[in-house]
Design a protein around this motif. Structure first.
Motif, PDB file in Angstrom:
ATOM      1  N   ARG A 253       4.358  16.100   1.292  1.00  0.00           N
ATOM      2  CA  ARG A 253       3.980  16.750   2.547  1.00  0.00           C
ATOM      3  C   ARG A 253       5.154  17.524   3.160  1.00  0.00           C
ATOM      4  NH1 ARG A 253      -0.128  16.755   0.829  1.00  0.00           N
ATOM      5  NH2 ARG A 253      -1.867  15.321   1.169  1.00  0.00           N
ATOM      6  N   GLY A 254       6.359  17.131   2.858  1.00  0.00           N
ATOM      7  CA  GLY A 254       7.529  17.805   3.417  1.00  0.00           C
ATOM      8  C   GLY A 254       7.907  19.091   2.695  1.00  0.00           C
ATOM      9  N   ASP A 255       7.314  19.311   1.540  1.00  0.00           N
ATOM     10  CA  ASP A 255       7.595  20.529   0.769  1.00  0.00           C
ATOM     11  C   ASP A 255       6.544  21.584   1.133  1.00  0.00           C
ATOM     12  OD1 ASP A 255       7.870  22.549  -1.144  1.00  0.00           O
ATOM     13  OD2 ASP A 255       8.440  21.144  -2.733  1.00  0.00           O
ATOM     14  N   GLU A 256       6.985  22.754   1.570  1.00  0.00           N
ATOM     15  CA  GLU A 256       6.049  23.797   2.003  1.00  0.00           C
ATOM     16  C   GLU A 256       5.081  24.188   0.895  1.00  0.00           C
ATOM     17  OE1 GLU A 256       6.226  28.399   3.749  1.00  0.00           O
ATOM     18  OE2 GLU A 256       8.068  27.205   3.516  1.00  0.00           O
ATOM     19  N   ARG A 257       5.548  24.161  -0.347  1.00  0.00           N
ATOM     20  CA  ARG A 257       4.690  24.571  -1.469  1.00  0.00           C
ATOM     21  C   ARG A 257       3.569  23.579  -1.731  1.00  0.00           C
ATOM     22  NH1 ARG A 257       4.361  24.705  -7.166  1.00  0.00           N
ATOM     23  NH2 ARG A 257       5.712  22.890  -7.302  1.00  0.00           N
ATOM     24  N   THR A 258       3.788  22.294  -1.447  1.00  0.00           N
ATOM     25  CA  THR A 258       2.782  21.260  -1.733  1.00  0.00           C
ATOM     26  C   THR A 258       2.259  20.584  -0.475  1.00  0.00           C
ATOM     27  OG1 THR A 258       4.551  19.616  -2.039  1.00  0.00           O
ATOM     28  CG2 THR A 258       3.775  20.795  -4.006  1.00  0.00           C
ATOM     29  N   ALA A 259       2.538  21.148   0.689  1.00  0.00           N
ATOM     30  CA  ALA A 259       2.181  20.487   1.952  1.00  0.00           C
ATOM     31  C   ALA A 259       0.683  20.236   2.058  1.00  0.00           C
ATOM     32  CB  ALA A 259       2.666  21.327   3.125  1.00  0.00           C
ATOM     33  N   PHE A 260      -0.140  21.100   1.471  1.00  0.00           N
ATOM     34  CA  PHE A 260      -1.600  20.942   1.577  1.00  0.00           C
ATOM     35  C   PHE A 260      -2.228  20.475   0.268  1.00  0.00           C
ATOM     36  CE2 PHE A 260      -0.385  23.999   4.830  1.00  0.00           C
ATOM     37  CZ  PHE A 260      -1.028  23.473   5.948  1.00  0.00           C
ATOM     38  N   LEU A 261      -1.410  19.990  -0.664  1.00  0.00           N
ATOM     39  CA  LEU A 261      -1.929  19.489  -1.934  1.00  0.00           C
ATOM     40  C   LEU A 261      -2.667  18.165  -1.693  1.00  0.00           C
ATOM     41  CD1 LEU A 261      -1.976  19.713  -5.068  1.00  0.00           C
ATOM     42  CD2 LEU A 261       0.154  18.386  -5.069  1.00  0.00           C
ATOM     43  N   PRO A 262      -3.921  18.033  -2.137  1.00  0.00           N
ATOM     44  CA  PRO A 262      -4.665  16.777  -1.936  1.00  0.00           C
ATOM     45  C   PRO A 262      -3.999  15.613  -2.670  1.00  0.00           C
ATOM     46  CG  PRO A 262      -6.168  18.563  -2.464  1.00  0.00           C
ATOM     47  CD  PRO A 262      -4.781  19.083  -2.708  1.00  0.00           C
ATOM     48  N   VAL A 263      -3.838  14.499  -1.961  1.00  0.00           N
ATOM     49  CA  VAL A 263      -3.237  13.294  -2.532  1.00  0.00           C
ATOM     50  C   VAL A 263      -4.189  12.126  -2.303  1.00  0.00           C
ATOM     51  CG1 VAL A 263      -1.317  11.653  -2.448  1.00  0.00           C
ATOM     52  CG2 VAL A 263      -0.886  14.119  -2.144  1.00  0.00           C
ATOM     53  N   VAL A 264      -4.542  11.448  -3.397  1.00  0.00           N
ATOM     54  CA  VAL A 264      -5.374  10.248  -3.334  1.00  0.00           C
ATOM     55  C   VAL A 264      -4.495   9.067  -3.722  1.00  0.00           C
ATOM     56  CG1 VAL A 264      -7.392   9.047  -4.249  1.00  0.00           C
ATOM     57  CG2 VAL A 264      -7.447  11.533  -3.923  1.00  0.00           C
ATOM     58  N   MET A 265      -4.348   8.135  -2.808  1.00  0.00           N
ATOM     59  CA  MET A 265      -3.522   6.950  -3.073  1.00  0.00           C
ATOM     60  C   MET A 265      -4.380   5.861  -3.720  1.00  0.00           C
ATOM     61  SD  MET A 265      -0.446   7.660  -1.790  1.00  0.00           S
ATOM     62  CE  MET A 265       0.430   6.255  -1.133  1.00  0.00           C
ATOM     63  N   ILE A 266      -3.819   5.248  -4.756  1.00  0.00           N
ATOM     64  CA  ILE A 266      -4.480   4.125  -5.424  1.00  0.00           C
ATOM     65  C   ILE A 266      -3.864   2.857  -4.848  1.00  0.00           C
ATOM     66  CG2 ILE A 266      -4.952   3.001  -7.626  1.00  0.00           C
ATOM     67  CD1 ILE A 266      -4.579   5.731  -8.953  1.00  0.00           C
ATOM     68  N   THR A 267      -4.682   2.104  -4.081  1.00  0.00           N
ATOM     69  CA  THR A 267      -4.148   0.971  -3.309  1.00  0.00           C
ATOM     70  C   THR A 267      -4.884  -0.310  -3.666  1.00  0.00           C
ATOM     71  OG1 THR A 267      -5.702   1.159  -1.470  1.00  0.00           O
ATOM     72  CG2 THR A 267      -3.765   2.586  -1.408  1.00  0.00           C
ATOM     73  N   ALA A 268      -4.288  -1.404  -3.166  1.00  0.00           N
ATOM     74  CA  ALA A 268      -5.006  -2.675  -3.213  1.00  0.00           C
ATOM     75  C   ALA A 268      -6.090  -2.637  -2.129  1.00  0.00           C
ATOM     76  CB  ALA A 268      -4.042  -3.835  -2.981  1.00  0.00           C
ATOM     77  N   SER A 269      -6.808  -3.691  -2.008  1.00  0.00           N
ATOM     78  CA  SER A 269      -7.968  -3.671  -1.117  1.00  0.00           C
ATOM     79  C   SER A 269      -7.630  -3.941   0.336  1.00  0.00           C
ATOM     80  CB  SER A 269      -9.008  -4.699  -1.591  1.00  0.00           C
ATOM     81  OG  SER A 269      -8.420  -5.999  -1.612  1.00  0.00           O
ATOM     82  N   ASP A 270      -6.387  -4.372   0.638  1.00  0.00           N
ATOM     83  CA  ASP A 270      -6.122  -4.757   2.025  1.00  0.00           C
ATOM     84  C   ASP A 270      -5.999  -3.512   2.907  1.00  0.00           C
ATOM     85  OD1 ASP A 270      -2.999  -4.214   2.533  1.00  0.00           O
ATOM     86  OD2 ASP A 270      -3.316  -4.884   0.448  1.00  0.00           O
ATOM     87  N   ALA A 271      -6.397  -3.686   4.174  1.00  0.00           N
ATOM     88  CA  ALA A 271      -6.454  -2.574   5.126  1.00  0.00           C
ATOM     89  C   ALA A 271      -5.069  -2.041   5.451  1.00  0.00           C
ATOM     90  CB  ALA A 271      -7.154  -3.032   6.411  1.00  0.00           C
ATOM     91  N   GLN A 272      -4.056  -2.935   5.412  1.00  0.00           N
ATOM     92  CA  GLN A 272      -2.707  -2.499   5.771  1.00  0.00           C
ATOM     93  C   GLN A 272      -2.201  -1.404   4.842  1.00  0.00           C
ATOM     94  OE1 GLN A 272       0.148  -5.688   5.964  1.00  0.00           O
ATOM     95  NE2 GLN A 272       1.819  -4.342   6.603  1.00  0.00           N
TER      96      GLN A 272
END
Length: 371
Positions: free
Chosen positions: A71-90
């Motif tokens: 997100r801090g790089d102007e070239r990739t600031a709007f690149l979609p990112v999907v995080m693969i997480t565990a199930s906890d809400a935190q």
């Protein structure tokens, strides 16, 4: 079937990467793989990626930090990112705070993963389209600004040229300067100046002289332009105009004589007011026809367009011979007008610089051409 996209899968577990590729590649998607956050950032600097599937827990740079750097790089600031997480809400909250667009829980559901990839890839394409359109619009705006600037420059240049050149010459210079190259052509030259101007200038204040010249030049300029004459120069009270160059014209003798008579009439009317002011001024005019060499003369940074030849000298000498309000022409010019000139024959004159005497006429009027 959704359009194929380029996906960067980032996970430190090779088995997870193979699983993601097994789900995505059969749908036609191009899958790039990175086993660390540093490798992910390196690939993003070199590859055109549509979406990042990013594991949260990795050694070194974890998924949150990698997402923040994306997100801090102007070239990739709007690149979609999907995080693969565990199930906890935190973890899910932390992923969104780091800048993730969405998340997928482990173990992931294939249909859910494919749907999220399709949805975010579509948004990425919308963004890419808008960015491309913005870039194209900026390019067109830049081109438009450049063209407007060029046109303004051309208009300003033309405006400056018109202050010093006749309209014909200004148009020629703007369109094709090669037309100003030296050439030979038959022209009709008109010279006129004020009688008693030297005495007037010696006995008057400079401001009076300048004001009168401005009035005189403005009067002559309007008549010259109305008859499409080419003004070569003002020399104090003297004026030189010629016809048939730089553009050939129909019956240049007719144009020259009519202009000279109109100038004489206009200045004569103005001289009535000058006489009331104490200025004893009158106009004398000479007209000649013949061949001249015309073209640009001068030096780099300062050029004039001039006519050189005996025809200009003859017109100037006839002007010098003219009494107040006379328009003098040689016998040869009268002959070209097929009897349309009404003149007073003044006899033979020896003009300075010419070996042969010249039969001189004072033009009183010119008849309309028959037909």
């Amino acid at each position: 079937m959704t359009a194929p996209v380029t996906i960067l899968a980032v996970d430190d577990e090779p088995v997870n990467l193979r699983l993601l590729e097994a789900v995505l590649a059969p749908r036609g998607h191009r899958v790039l793989q990175a086993t660390s956050g540093a490798e992910c950032l390196d690939l993003l600097s070199r590859e055109d990626v549509d979406l990042v599937l990013l594991d949260v827990v990795m050694p070194g740079l974890d998924g949150y930090e990698v997402c923040r750097r994306i997100r801090g790089d102007e070239r990739t600031a709007f690149l979609p990112v999907v995080m693969i997480t565990a199930s906890d809400a935190q973890q899910r909250v932390a992923a969104l705070e780091a800048g993730a667009d969405d998340f997928v829980r482990k173990p992931f559901d294939q249909s859910e993963l494919l749907a999220r990839v399709a949805s975010l890839a579509r948004i990425k394409r919308y963004h890419d389209t808008i960015s491309a359109q913005r870039t194209e619009l900026e390019r067109w705006n830049g081109e438009l600004e450049r063209r407007v600037e060029e046109q303004v420059t051309q208009i300003e240049r033309m405006s400056r040229l018109r202050r010093f050149l006749s309209p014909q010459l200004a148009e020629v210079v703007m369109d094709d300067e090669s037309l100003l190259a030296s050439h030979r052509r038959e022209v009709v030259v008109v010279f006129c100046d004020l009688r008693n101007f030297t005495t007037f200038a010696e006995t008057s204040e400079p401001e009076e002289v300048v004001d009168l010249l401005r009035e005189y030049h403005r009067l002559l300029g309007d008549v010259i332009d109305a008859h499409d004459g080419t003004l070569e120069r003002f020399t104090g009270d003297g004026v030189m105009v010629y016809f048939n160059d730089p553009f050939p014209c129909v019956d240049p003798v007719d144009r020259a004589v009519r202009m000279a008579l109109e100038i004489t009439s206009s200045v004569q009317e103005r001289a009535v007011r000058w006489h009331r002011l104490g200025y004893d001024l009158a106009l004398g005019t000479g007209i000649a026809q013949g061949y001249a060499t015309l073209g640009r003369i001068g030096y780099e940074g300062r050029y004039d367009y001039a006519a050189i030849g005996s025809v200009t000298n003859q017109a100037a000498r006839l002007c010098a011979e003219a009494a107040p309000w006379e328009v003098l022409v040689p016998d040869r010019l009268v002959a070209t007008c097929d009897g349309r000139l009404q003149t007073r024959q003044l006899g033979t004159r020896r003009l300075k610089g010419f070996t042969r005497p010249v039969e001189v006429h004072d033009v009183v009027a010119i008849a309309e051409r028959a037909g």
